[in-house]
Write an enzyme that holds these catalytic residues in place. Structure first.
Site, PDB file in Angstrom:
ATOM      1  N   LYS A  14     -11.022  -4.260   0.607  1.00 41.02           N
ATOM      2  CA  LYS A  14     -10.966  -3.265  -0.475  1.00 41.02           C
ATOM      3  C   LYS A  14     -10.860  -3.928  -1.844  1.00 41.02           C
ATOM      4  O   LYS A  14     -11.553  -3.536  -2.780  1.00 41.02           O
ATOM      5  CB  LYS A  14      -9.766  -2.314  -0.274  1.00 41.02           C
ATOM      6  CG  LYS A  14      -9.832  -1.500   1.020  1.00 41.02           C
ATOM      7  CD  LYS A  14      -8.733  -0.444   1.091  1.00 41.02           C
ATOM      8  CE  LYS A  14      -7.328  -0.994   1.207  1.00 41.02           C
ATOM      9  NZ  LYS A  14      -7.042  -1.697   2.474  1.00 41.02           N
ATOM     10  N   ARG A  89      -2.662   6.825   0.951  1.00 43.26           N
ATOM     11  CA  ARG A  89      -2.386   6.212   2.257  1.00 43.26           C
ATOM     12  C   ARG A  89      -1.693   7.187   3.198  1.00 43.26           C
ATOM     13  O   ARG A  89      -1.385   6.816   4.324  1.00 43.26           O
ATOM     14  CB  ARG A  89      -1.481   5.001   2.071  1.00 43.26           C
ATOM     15  CG  ARG A  89      -2.191   3.654   2.196  1.00 43.26           C
ATOM     16  CD  ARG A  89      -1.167   2.598   1.875  1.00 43.26           C
ATOM     17  NE  ARG A  89      -1.437   1.289   2.359  1.00 43.26           N
ATOM     18  CZ  ARG A  89      -1.953   0.304   1.632  1.00 43.26           C
ATOM     19  NH1 ARG A  89      -2.359   0.525   0.420  1.00 43.26           N
ATOM     20  NH2 ARG A  89      -2.064  -0.909   2.137  1.00 43.26           N
ATOM     21  N   ARG A 128      -6.405 -15.253   4.679  1.00 48.51           N
ATOM     22  CA  ARG A 128      -5.994 -14.866   3.315  1.00 48.51           C
ATOM     23  C   ARG A 128      -4.587 -15.383   3.014  1.00 48.51           C
ATOM     24  O   ARG A 128      -4.276 -15.713   1.865  1.00 48.51           O
ATOM     25  CB  ARG A 128      -6.049 -13.334   3.179  1.00 48.51           C
ATOM     26  CG  ARG A 128      -5.803 -12.856   1.760  1.00 48.51           C
ATOM     27  CD  ARG A 128      -6.094 -11.378   1.588  1.00 48.51           C
ATOM     28  NE  ARG A 128      -4.985 -10.533   1.992  1.00 48.51           N
ATOM     29  CZ  ARG A 128      -5.011  -9.197   1.991  1.00 48.51           C
ATOM     30  NH1 ARG A 128      -6.111  -8.563   1.612  1.00 48.51           N
ATOM     31  NH2 ARG A 128      -3.966  -8.486   2.346  1.00 48.51           N
ATOM     32  N   ARG A 134       0.935 -13.988  -0.586  1.00 47.08           N
ATOM     33  CA  ARG A 134       1.600 -12.727  -0.234  1.00 47.08           C
ATOM     34  C   ARG A 134       2.460 -12.914   1.003  1.00 47.08           C
ATOM     35  O   ARG A 134       1.951 -13.288   2.052  1.00 47.08           O
ATOM     36  CB  ARG A 134       0.543 -11.637   0.025  1.00 47.08           C
ATOM     37  CG  ARG A 134      -0.035 -11.051  -1.227  1.00 47.08           C
ATOM     38  CD  ARG A 134      -1.110 -10.030  -0.939  1.00 47.08           C
ATOM     39  NE  ARG A 134      -0.680  -8.938  -0.063  1.00 47.08           N
ATOM     40  CZ  ARG A 134      -1.393  -7.833   0.120  1.00 47.08           C
ATOM     41  NH1 ARG A 134      -2.535  -7.667  -0.513  1.00 47.08           N
ATOM     42  NH2 ARG A 134      -0.945  -6.897   0.928  1.00 47.08           N
ATOM     43  N   ARG A 146       1.892  -3.561   9.591  1.00 49.88           N
ATOM     44  CA  ARG A 146       0.974  -2.934   8.624  1.00 49.88           C
ATOM     45  C   ARG A 146      -0.192  -2.272   9.351  1.00 49.88           C
ATOM     46  O   ARG A 146      -0.641  -1.189   8.947  1.00 49.88           O
ATOM     47  CB  ARG A 146       0.471  -3.978   7.611  1.00 49.88           C
ATOM     48  CG  ARG A 146       1.559  -4.359   6.601  1.00 49.88           C
ATOM     49  CD  ARG A 146       1.256  -5.675   5.916  1.00 49.88           C
ATOM     50  NE  ARG A 146       0.072  -5.660   5.097  1.00 49.88           N
ATOM     51  CZ  ARG A 146      -0.614  -6.763   4.782  1.00 49.88           C
ATOM     52  NH1 ARG A 146      -0.241  -7.945   5.234  1.00 49.88           N
ATOM     53  NH2 ARG A 146      -1.673  -6.661   4.021  1.00 49.88           N
TER      54      ARG A 146
HETATM   55  P1  AMP Z   1      -2.061  -3.483  -0.280  1.00 55.03           P
HETATM   56  O1  AMP Z   1      -2.109  -4.472  -1.392  1.00 55.03           O
HETATM   57  O2  AMP Z   1      -2.916  -2.276  -0.516  1.00 55.03           O
HETATM   58  O3  AMP Z   1      -2.310  -4.133   1.062  1.00 55.03           O
HETATM   59  O4  AMP Z   1      -0.560  -2.930  -0.227  1.00 55.03           O
HETATM   60  C1  AMP Z   1       0.539  -3.776   0.062  1.00 55.03           C
HETATM   61  C2  AMP Z   1       1.753  -2.932   0.418  1.00 55.03           C
HETATM   62  O5  AMP Z   1       2.118  -2.099  -0.689  1.00 55.03           O
HETATM   63  C3  AMP Z   1       1.565  -1.962   1.577  1.00 55.03           C
HETATM   64  O6  AMP Z   1       1.754  -2.596   2.841  1.00 55.03           O
HETATM   65  C4  AMP Z   1       2.636  -0.922   1.288  1.00 55.03           C
HETATM   66  O7  AMP Z   1       3.921  -1.395   1.643  1.00 55.03           O
HETATM   67  C5  AMP Z   1       2.593  -0.832  -0.235  1.00 55.03           C
HETATM   68  N1  AMP Z   1       1.626   0.204  -0.678  1.00 55.03           N
HETATM   69  C6  AMP Z   1       0.426   0.002  -1.304  1.00 55.03           C
HETATM   70  N2  AMP Z   1      -0.179   1.172  -1.553  1.00 55.03           N
HETATM   71  C7  AMP Z   1       0.628   2.134  -1.064  1.00 55.03           C
HETATM   72  C8  AMP Z   1       0.539   3.555  -0.989  1.00 55.03           C
HETATM   73  N3  AMP Z   1      -0.530   4.223  -1.460  1.00 55.03           N
HETATM   74  N4  AMP Z   1       1.577   4.228  -0.420  1.00 55.03           N
HETATM   75  C9  AMP Z   1       2.646   3.578   0.061  1.00 55.03           C
HETATM   76  N5  AMP Z   1       2.788   2.247   0.042  1.00 55.03           N
HETATM   77  C10 AMP Z   1       1.795   1.518  -0.507  1.00 55.03           C
END
Ligand code: AMP
Length: 191
Positions: A14, A89, A128, A134, A146
């Site tokens: 993404k 999400r 990654r 991260r 996740r």
């Molecule tokens: P990402 O960078 O999109 O993989 O997001 C990393 C982490 O941020 C996720 O595993 C969640 O813990 C949190 N997170 C990101 N976007 C959301 C969302 N829309 N709702 C809830 N938690 C989120």
């Protein structure tokens, strides 16, 4: 306005594909994960709260996430449109986004859903982890959490957009360029 929800499991690409989409369509990229990570780095209250969930591979509560997303959108009055990356999400977030868009006399154009087999996702997240810095990529247990959270809470969001006939499934396997081309074709077909 062109408002795209870019959807897919962790590791689907993404973030990478958002970069190509914003260049081509001149959109504002809003990644809730990136915004949370910036808050963690800045040591804000929101960052401290988000960290406690992110470190467990859980979702940050809807109320906090929705409020943050809306205030980020409001920071860009000149935007030609948005890419929502990692949001919504949950179905509650999708409903809130529709209400918010409606209040701006705007709407979501389409959801582009990147599809990648689970084994490839694990491989991608593993490699990654070597460069992303991260902590949630580095721990196999957090990665598993996740993926489980995605299946349980996030995958149903696709049904929400399917019911609105806005869901476009995109094969997320192949070169970055090949996948971008598929995404561009899907966006151009919404005109
Ligand atoms: P990402 O960078 O999109 O993989 O997001 C990393 C982490 O941020 C996720 O595993 C969640 O813990 C949190 N997170 C990101 N976007 C959301 C969302 N829309 N709702 C809830 N938690 C989120």
């Amino acid at each position: 306005m062109l408002n795209i929800v870019l959807f897919g499991p962790p590791g689907a690409g993404k973030g990478t594909q958002s970069e190509n989409l914003i260049k081509r369509y001149d959109l504002v990229h809003l990644s809730t994960g990136d915004i949370f990570r910036a808050n963690i780095k800045g040591g804000t209250d929101l960052g401290n709260l988000a960290k406690s969930y992110i470190d467990k591979g859980a979702l940050v509560p809807d109320e906090v996430t929705i409020q943050m997303l809306e205030s980020e959108v409001n920071k860009h009055p000149e935007a030609k449109g948005f890419i929502f990356d990692g949001f919504p999400r949950t179905t509650a977030q999708a409903e809130a986004l529709d209400r918010f868009m409606d209040s701006r006399n705007d709407s979501i154009t389409c959801m582009l859903a990147l599809e990648v087999p689970e084994e490839e996702l694990r491989q991608r997240l593993k490699s990654r982890a070597e460069t992303s810095g991260r902590s949630d990529d580095a721990d196999p247990q957090v990665i598993q959490k996740r993926i489980d959270t995605y299946k349980r809470e996030t995958a149903p969001v696709a049904d929400y957009y399917r019911a609105q006939e806005k869901l476009v499934a995109i094969n997320g396997v192949g070169s970055i360029e090949a996948i971008s081309k598929r995404l561009f074709e899907a966006v151009d077909a919404t005109d």
